[in-house]
Write an enzyme that holds these catalytic residues in place. Sequence first.
Site, PDB file in Angstrom:
ATOM      1  N   TRP A 130      56.800  33.413  45.009  1.00  0.00           N
ATOM      2  CA  TRP A 130      57.361  34.686  44.508  1.00  0.00           C
ATOM      3  C   TRP A 130      56.759  35.867  45.269  1.00  0.00           C
ATOM      4  CZ3 TRP A 130      61.251  36.259  41.449  1.00  0.00           C
ATOM      5  CH2 TRP A 130      61.822  35.358  40.564  1.00  0.00           C
ATOM      6  N   GLU A 134      55.281  29.519  42.386  1.00  0.00           N
ATOM      7  CA  GLU A 134      54.876  30.857  41.912  1.00  0.00           C
ATOM      8  C   GLU A 134      54.269  31.668  43.059  1.00  0.00           C
ATOM      9  OE1 GLU A 134      55.332  32.391  38.882  1.00  0.00           O
ATOM     10  OE2 GLU A 134      56.586  30.645  38.506  1.00  0.00           O
ATOM     11  N   TRP A 152      58.444  44.777  37.733  1.00  0.00           N
ATOM     12  CA  TRP A 152      59.019  45.853  36.908  1.00  0.00           C
ATOM     13  C   TRP A 152      60.535  45.878  37.048  1.00  0.00           C
ATOM     14  CZ3 TRP A 152      57.203  48.487  32.929  1.00  0.00           C
ATOM     15  CH2 TRP A 152      55.828  48.398  32.693  1.00  0.00           C
ATOM     16  N   TRP A 196      60.893  52.849  33.763  1.00  0.00           N
ATOM     17  CA  TRP A 196      60.089  51.745  34.304  1.00  0.00           C
ATOM     18  C   TRP A 196      59.077  52.223  35.338  1.00  0.00           C
ATOM     19  CZ3 TRP A 196      60.899  50.830  39.596  1.00  0.00           C
ATOM     20  CH2 TRP A 196      62.016  51.473  40.148  1.00  0.00           C
ATOM     21  N   ASN A 248      50.564  36.862  33.339  1.00  0.00           N
ATOM     22  CA  ASN A 248      51.933  37.111  33.802  1.00  0.00           C
ATOM     23  C   ASN A 248      52.947  37.197  32.660  1.00  0.00           C
ATOM     24  OD1 ASN A 248      54.048  37.272  35.885  1.00  0.00           O
ATOM     25  ND2 ASN A 248      54.646  35.285  35.058  1.00  0.00           N
ATOM     26  N   TRP A 251      66.357  57.946  30.175  1.00  0.00           N
ATOM     27  CA  TRP A 251      65.065  57.510  29.619  1.00  0.00           C
ATOM     28  C   TRP A 251      64.560  58.528  28.610  1.00  0.00           C
ATOM     29  CZ3 TRP A 251      64.676  52.705  31.029  1.00  0.00           C
ATOM     30  CH2 TRP A 251      65.120  52.296  32.281  1.00  0.00           C
TER      31      TRP A 251
HETATM   32  P1  FAD Z   1      49.006  32.281  39.109  1.00  0.00           P
HETATM   33  O1  FAD Z   1      49.967  31.977  38.024  1.00  0.00           O
HETATM   34  O2  FAD Z   1      47.877  31.362  39.298  1.00  0.00           O
HETATM   35  O3  FAD Z   1      49.868  32.359  40.464  1.00  0.00           O
HETATM   36  C1  FAD Z   1      49.259  32.248  41.743  1.00  0.00           C
HETATM   37  C2  FAD Z   1      49.669  33.405  42.613  1.00  0.00           C
HETATM   38  O4  FAD Z   1      51.076  33.422  42.809  1.00  0.00           O
HETATM   39  C3  FAD Z   1      49.346  34.771  42.037  1.00  0.00           C
HETATM   40  O5  FAD Z   1      48.008  35.104  42.274  1.00  0.00           O
HETATM   41  C4  FAD Z   1      50.336  35.660  42.768  1.00  0.00           C
HETATM   42  O6  FAD Z   1      49.883  35.988  44.043  1.00  0.00           O
HETATM   43  C5  FAD Z   1      51.552  34.755  42.901  1.00  0.00           C
HETATM   44  N1  FAD Z   1      52.483  35.009  41.787  1.00  0.00           N
HETATM   45  C6  FAD Z   1      52.569  34.356  40.628  1.00  0.00           C
HETATM   46  N2  FAD Z   1      53.575  34.861  39.881  1.00  0.00           N
HETATM   47  C7  FAD Z   1      54.119  35.860  40.592  1.00  0.00           C
HETATM   48  C8  FAD Z   1      55.200  36.770  40.374  1.00  0.00           C
HETATM   49  N3  FAD Z   1      55.930  36.749  39.252  1.00  0.00           N
HETATM   50  N4  FAD Z   1      55.459  37.685  41.321  1.00  0.00           N
HETATM   51  C9  FAD Z   1      54.739  37.732  42.482  1.00  0.00           C
HETATM   52  N5  FAD Z   1      53.717  36.891  42.744  1.00  0.00           N
HETATM   53  C10 FAD Z   1      53.415  35.972  41.816  1.00  0.00           C
HETATM   54  N6  FAD Z   1      51.202  40.233  40.870  1.00  0.00           N
HETATM   55  C11 FAD Z   1      50.355  40.810  41.743  1.00  0.00           C
HETATM   56  O7  FAD Z   1      49.715  40.096  42.524  1.00  0.00           O
HETATM   57  N7  FAD Z   1      50.180  42.168  41.776  1.00  0.00           N
HETATM   58  C12 FAD Z   1      50.850  42.995  40.931  1.00  0.00           C
HETATM   59  O8  FAD Z   1      50.679  44.213  41.010  1.00  0.00           O
HETATM   60  C13 FAD Z   1      51.737  42.419  39.985  1.00  0.00           C
HETATM   61  N8  FAD Z   1      52.395  43.185  39.089  1.00  0.00           N
HETATM   62  C14 FAD Z   1      53.272  42.605  38.208  1.00  0.00           C
HETATM   63  C15 FAD Z   1      53.978  43.419  37.313  1.00  0.00           C
HETATM   64  C16 FAD Z   1      54.880  42.860  36.412  1.00  0.00           C
HETATM   65  C17 FAD Z   1      55.646  43.760  35.460  1.00  0.00           C
HETATM   66  C18 FAD Z   1      55.061  41.467  36.392  1.00  0.00           C
HETATM   67  C19 FAD Z   1      56.029  40.845  35.411  1.00  0.00           C
HETATM   68  C20 FAD Z   1      54.376  40.649  37.259  1.00  0.00           C
HETATM   69  C21 FAD Z   1      53.468  41.202  38.185  1.00  0.00           C
HETATM   70  N9  FAD Z   1      52.730  40.403  39.088  1.00  0.00           N
HETATM   71  C22 FAD Z   1      51.889  40.992  39.990  1.00  0.00           C
HETATM   72  C23 FAD Z   1      52.947  38.950  39.154  1.00  0.00           C
HETATM   73  C24 FAD Z   1      52.001  38.078  38.292  1.00  0.00           C
HETATM   74  O9  FAD Z   1      51.950  38.577  36.991  1.00  0.00           O
HETATM   75  C25 FAD Z   1      50.595  37.979  38.864  1.00  0.00           C
HETATM   76  O10 FAD Z   1      50.637  37.636  40.215  1.00  0.00           O
HETATM   77  C26 FAD Z   1      49.793  36.894  38.131  1.00  0.00           C
HETATM   78  O11 FAD Z   1      49.708  37.198  36.769  1.00  0.00           O
HETATM   79  C27 FAD Z   1      48.407  36.799  38.732  1.00  0.00           C
HETATM   80  O12 FAD Z   1      47.607  35.881  38.058  1.00  0.00           O
HETATM   81  P2  FAD Z   1      47.157  34.516  38.710  1.00  0.00           P
HETATM   82  O13 FAD Z   1      46.549  34.764  40.039  1.00  0.00           O
HETATM   83  O14 FAD Z   1      46.347  33.784  37.710  1.00  0.00           O
HETATM   84  O15 FAD Z   1      48.569  33.794  38.918  1.00  0.00           O
END
Ligand code: FAD
Length: 518
Positions: A323, A320, A428, A405, A387, A352
């Site tokens: 990503w 993750e 997005w 979007w 997420n 839209w």
């Molecule tokens: P954990 O699940 O603990 O993951 C650890 C780290 O991995 C996160 O802190 C993040 O840096 C990275 N990560 C995990 N999932 C993703 C993912 N799908 N995409 C990119 N990085 C990821 N993340 C952001 O950091 N900033 C944003 O502005 C952002 N906007 C988002 C918008 C949408 C529509 C979606 C679907 C996802 C977005 N994310 C974003 C990704 C993800 O939702 C968050 O990183 C995550 O919820 C952060 O919580 P956590 O630190 O507990 O994640």
Amino acid sequence: ARPIEVLASAMEETAGARKEVQVRDAVVHWFKMDLRTHDNRALWMASQKAREAGVPLVCMYIVSPQDFEAHLRAPIRIDFMLRTLHVLKADLAELGIPLYVETVEKRKEIPTRIVELLEEWGASHLFANMEYEVDELRREAKLVRMCAERSIAMEVVHDTCVVPPGALTTGAGKQYSVYTPWYKSWVPHVHANPELLDLFDPPAPNPESTRDKVAALFDSEIPEAPETKRLPDKDAKRFRALYPAGEHEAMDRLEKFVAEKIASYHAKRNLPAQPGTSNISVHLAAGTLSARTAVRYARDRNTTKKLNEGVEGIKVWISEVAWRDFYKHVLVHWPYVCMNKPFKPEYSNITWSYSAEHFEAWSTGRTGYPIVDAAMRQMQHMGWMHNRLRMVVASFLCKDLLLDWRMGERFFMENLVDGDFASNNGGWGFSASVGVDPQPYFRVFNPILQSEKFDPEGKFIRKYLPELREVKGKAIHDPYGRGAGALAKRAGYPQMIVEHQAARQKAIDTYKEGIKLE
Ligand code: FAD
């Protein structure tokens, strides 16, 4: 040329001149989104340079209100960053290093002001970590040249990703646009280049920094947020308690997560009622934690010391974090995603709805879909959203409400504590089916099924929708449709603003039509 190539050309053209530069009165590190002393590549390089030459190391941060506007920075994110500057300043001062903070109102004046400051301090070397947004890469290219003209060597280095953008290509030498094969090359690349996860030590104490010219820099003031970006009083205390600032807090959070939760991450990561994720995105976004440290720390606690073998929760968590790298690689290779354009140009013609009423209902958590509304209220309450729910509310906005979007992307940036352009744009793009490696356009999340699957007992919904706390059993997912309408109505909870099945069909037809037009 891509902005990263523009910067690479500037670095190449000035390589000879930069090598010639002799250390003068000071070496400078310019902090941007790397607000930490540990594991910070450019800071470490600057510190080495200053130490070898026996000159002061000066750290600098430029506050740019126009940048806050241009990057749609949320007040909660700015507040976190300004509080972090105080922590950083104190940590650096203990090492005898000043953190000079100055506000430059117009962002286009930043390079000129930096050069003025460097000349004032007699600095010969400027170090900075690279930021991958278009404006930043172009600005740094300009600054590298401006510095070279004045015999100042500016070094801009990769730091924010584990694997630098551009390092991974398909067999045909192209940038990957699909995550899975990209990740299959990310893992062996890191295994083959283990130094990518090496730790950069914090700067050594620098007794030279108390010299005349530099001594006064210890006294610069960290400003308050600009009026338009200030946290409302009603939120300030809560947000500050949720996100204590600084790198020590980041490390504590990482250690706690790895000790207590990472082993079950794979099983719990999709359940918003159970805090099963790390909640470190705030730190990765502000740079109070490096992605290297996050991955190294998890890897070192894995039974195999590998990224993709061993403990399931660790493997999944690292994948993750990857990503984040993936979306930054995408941004660097296809910088037009930064310019309000869909990654897939054929998705530019979708009609839209732009309904202000629907957008208002979505953004305030009053769509009549409890899981969507609870998620939007979580964002209001925490400046963060789980997420799984980010995907649910994004799909709902683009598909069920047929809202552009980009409206959702913007709203997220303006409200998230972890707002990060590349990850937000990627998320997005995925949900709206217009990005790299997207959800196919005809796959539309059913918000009620998502609710039943990921919040089966409705615990999360009840937490954020107090008006539905009394609703019993499965009715929580759809109170009006499952016999709890009278209670919901009494509590002022709205009816669904669209009917999902009809909205889904409309979305599929509208997408199909838009793509055909192209
Ligand atoms: P954990 O699940 O603990 O993951 C650890 C780290 O991995 C996160 O802190 C993040 O840096 C990275 N990560 C995990 N999932 C993703 C993912 N799908 N995409 C990119 N990085 C990821 N993340 C952001 O950091 N900033 C944003 O502005 C952002 N906007 C988002 C918008 C949408 C529509 C979606 C679907 C996802 C977005 N994310 C974003 C990704 C993800 O939702 C968050 O990183 C995550 O919820 C952060 O919580 P956590 O630190 O507990 O994640």
